[in-house]
Scaffold this active site. Sequence first.
Site, PDB file in Angstrom:
ATOM      1  N   PHE A 166       0.865  -1.193   0.000  1.00 27.39           N
ATOM      2  CA  PHE A 166       0.000   0.000   0.000  1.00 27.39           C
ATOM      3  C   PHE A 166       0.893   1.231   0.000  1.00 27.39           C
ATOM      4  O   PHE A 166       1.660   1.446   0.936  1.00 27.39           O
ATOM      5  CB  PHE A 166      -0.965   0.063   1.190  1.00 27.39           C
ATOM      6  CG  PHE A 166      -1.857   1.277   1.094  1.00 27.39           C
ATOM      7  CD1 PHE A 166      -3.010   1.249   0.326  1.00 27.39           C
ATOM      8  CD2 PHE A 166      -1.505   2.478   1.706  1.00 27.39           C
ATOM      9  CE1 PHE A 166      -3.806   2.382   0.175  1.00 27.39           C
ATOM     10  CE2 PHE A 166      -2.297   3.621   1.553  1.00 27.39           C
ATOM     11  CZ  PHE A 166      -3.441   3.566   0.791  1.00 27.39           C
TER      12      PHE A 166
ATOM     13  N   ASP B 140       9.122   2.956   2.286  1.00 26.73           N
ATOM     14  CA  ASP B 140       7.914   3.736   2.573  1.00 26.73           C
ATOM     15  C   ASP B 140       7.623   3.574   4.061  1.00 26.73           C
ATOM     16  O   ASP B 140       7.093   2.550   4.496  1.00 26.73           O
ATOM     17  CB  ASP B 140       6.745   3.243   1.717  1.00 26.73           C
ATOM     18  CG  ASP B 140       5.467   4.040   1.987  1.00 26.73           C
ATOM     19  OD1 ASP B 140       5.402   4.731   3.025  1.00 26.73           O
ATOM     20  OD2 ASP B 140       4.526   3.951   1.174  1.00 26.73           O
TER      21      ASP B 140
ATOM     22  N   LYS C 275       2.098  11.267   7.384  1.00 26.02           N
ATOM     23  CA  LYS C 275       1.211  11.002   8.515  1.00 26.02           C
ATOM     24  C   LYS C 275       1.644  11.725   9.803  1.00 26.02           C
ATOM     25  O   LYS C 275       1.390  12.913   9.935  1.00 26.02           O
ATOM     26  CB  LYS C 275       1.077   9.489   8.700  1.00 26.02           C
ATOM     27  CG  LYS C 275       0.293   8.867   7.521  1.00 26.02           C
ATOM     28  CD  LYS C 275      -0.265   7.505   7.805  1.00 26.02           C
ATOM     29  CE  LYS C 275      -1.303   7.122   6.753  1.00 26.02           C
ATOM     30  NZ  LYS C 275      -0.894   6.090   5.829  1.00 26.02           N
TER      31      LYS C 275
HETATM   32  C1  PLP Z   1      -1.100   6.155   4.345  1.00 30.72           C
HETATM   33  C2  PLP Z   1       0.012   5.611   3.538  1.00 30.72           C
HETATM   34  C3  PLP Z   1       0.365   6.174   2.300  1.00 30.72           C
HETATM   35  C4  PLP Z   1      -0.406   7.299   1.652  1.00 30.72           C
HETATM   36  O1  PLP Z   1      -0.474   8.443   2.404  1.00 30.72           O
HETATM   37  P1  PLP Z   1      -1.619   9.544   2.070  1.00 30.72           P
HETATM   38  O2  PLP Z   1      -1.275  10.685   2.957  1.00 30.72           O
HETATM   39  O3  PLP Z   1      -2.924   8.907   2.406  1.00 30.72           O
HETATM   40  O4  PLP Z   1      -1.515   9.860   0.626  1.00 30.72           O
HETATM   41  C5  PLP Z   1       1.470   5.649   1.642  1.00 30.72           C
HETATM   42  N1  PLP Z   1       2.145   4.609   2.148  1.00 30.72           N
HETATM   43  C6  PLP Z   1       1.827   4.033   3.318  1.00 30.72           C
HETATM   44  C7  PLP Z   1       2.637   2.898   3.827  1.00 30.72           C
HETATM   45  C8  PLP Z   1       0.730   4.491   4.043  1.00 30.72           C
HETATM   46  O5  PLP Z   1       0.378   3.892   5.188  1.00 30.72           O
END
Ligand code: PLP
Length: 399
Positions: A140, A225, A254
């Site tokens: 994700f 990520d 985040k």
């Molecule tokens: C939430 C998330 C994203 C995307 O972040 P947004 O601010 O919603 O665009 C990307 N990678 C990971 C692992 C995430 O948990």
Amino acid sequence: MKSSEYISLEDTFGAQNYKPLDVVLERGQGIWVWDVEGNKYMDCLSAYSAINQGHCNPKIMDALVGQAQKLTLTSRAFRNDQLGPFYKELCELTNSRKVLLMNSGAEAVETAIKAVRKWGYMVKGVPEDRAEIIVCRNNFHGRTVTIISFSTDPGSSTGFGPFTPGFKVIEFGDAGDLEAAITDKTVAFLVEPIQGEAGVIIPPDGYLRDIRNICTDTGITLIFDEIQTGLGRTGKLLAEEHENVEADLTLIGKALSGGFYPVSAVLSNAEVLGVLKPGEHGSTFGGNPLACAVGRSALKVLVEDGLIQNAEKMGLYFKEELKKMNNPNIKEVRGRGLLIGVEFHPETEGARQYCEKLKNAGLLCKETHHNIIRFAPPLTITKDDIDWALARIIPILSK
Ligand SMILES: *Cc1c(COP(=O)(O)O)cnc(C)c1O
């Protein structure tokens, strides 16, 4: 207005791209939130780990309000007095050399994709437009068209094509699979150190070190990520520290703002972000003084309030207590720090019913896929709070 009226407004006028629990929140403080009827709940989702510092953290709020009264947005056409100090503090804390600020997590991922492609053409000598990026099954990384182009979740991608080419999917947790997938056109491997949305999937010990070595040996960039796993969530500032490795690019978002404001960053060694020249990438809001002031405060709170160590200690306690449940429907309890997953056997009725019951008992969490519950409270949680949570979770999840 009552909850039911707010819900009906949302459902009437809003696109239904979410299926939220029917709780209408109006206030939050620390680990607690209150609905419009005044009911109090413990937040065990933390807005998908964006609220690591707790709801409405007073120090971050002061930074936000103070900066909002001075200067909010200049665009990057001009410089501002918050950007340089934020860069420096981020680099020192994460041992990075260069930073590029964006807003959402998906934008940080998109930025990294652009940077490693360019790096591949300029530095590695990959033929123009032929760069490949390797990603993992059940990844994700966000919701843009390019990012869903390499999602393996049909719900995320079906109906949204045509897709962006240049991605190759391998199995998560299998370093041999990475080795086999690399070609002379590969520029990067993009991976979550722990797959959050996939259901808190923790790779085998040694995986992060192995993929680091493979990327170094084959001359490709490693992109972690850490948008969900970073900033203290797993009991380290970054999850890569569990195996003492460093990516070439690390993506955070985040909790970088403690939930006040979208702030994301690409952290890099000197080389990869160095390929971007003026005018080649940008964002109107990226790096604005309000975001920087909030980000600086959010980082300071994580470190100075000891939230990273607290996540490690409290996470261990929470996980071990959850493991004591003996419900034959539970397949596994796993986690690192305060990122904990409880997986039910797929043939059981699913995790949603438990989330509904937990909500009625005063605890908010969310299923991921249909058979996994993720517990990820703010990192400010205390042992007494966890005991309060366990007293509600255990009876509900035990039957
Ligand atoms: C939430 C998330 C994203 C995307 O972040 P947004 O601010 O919603 O665009 C990307 N990678 C990971 C692992 C995430 O948990």
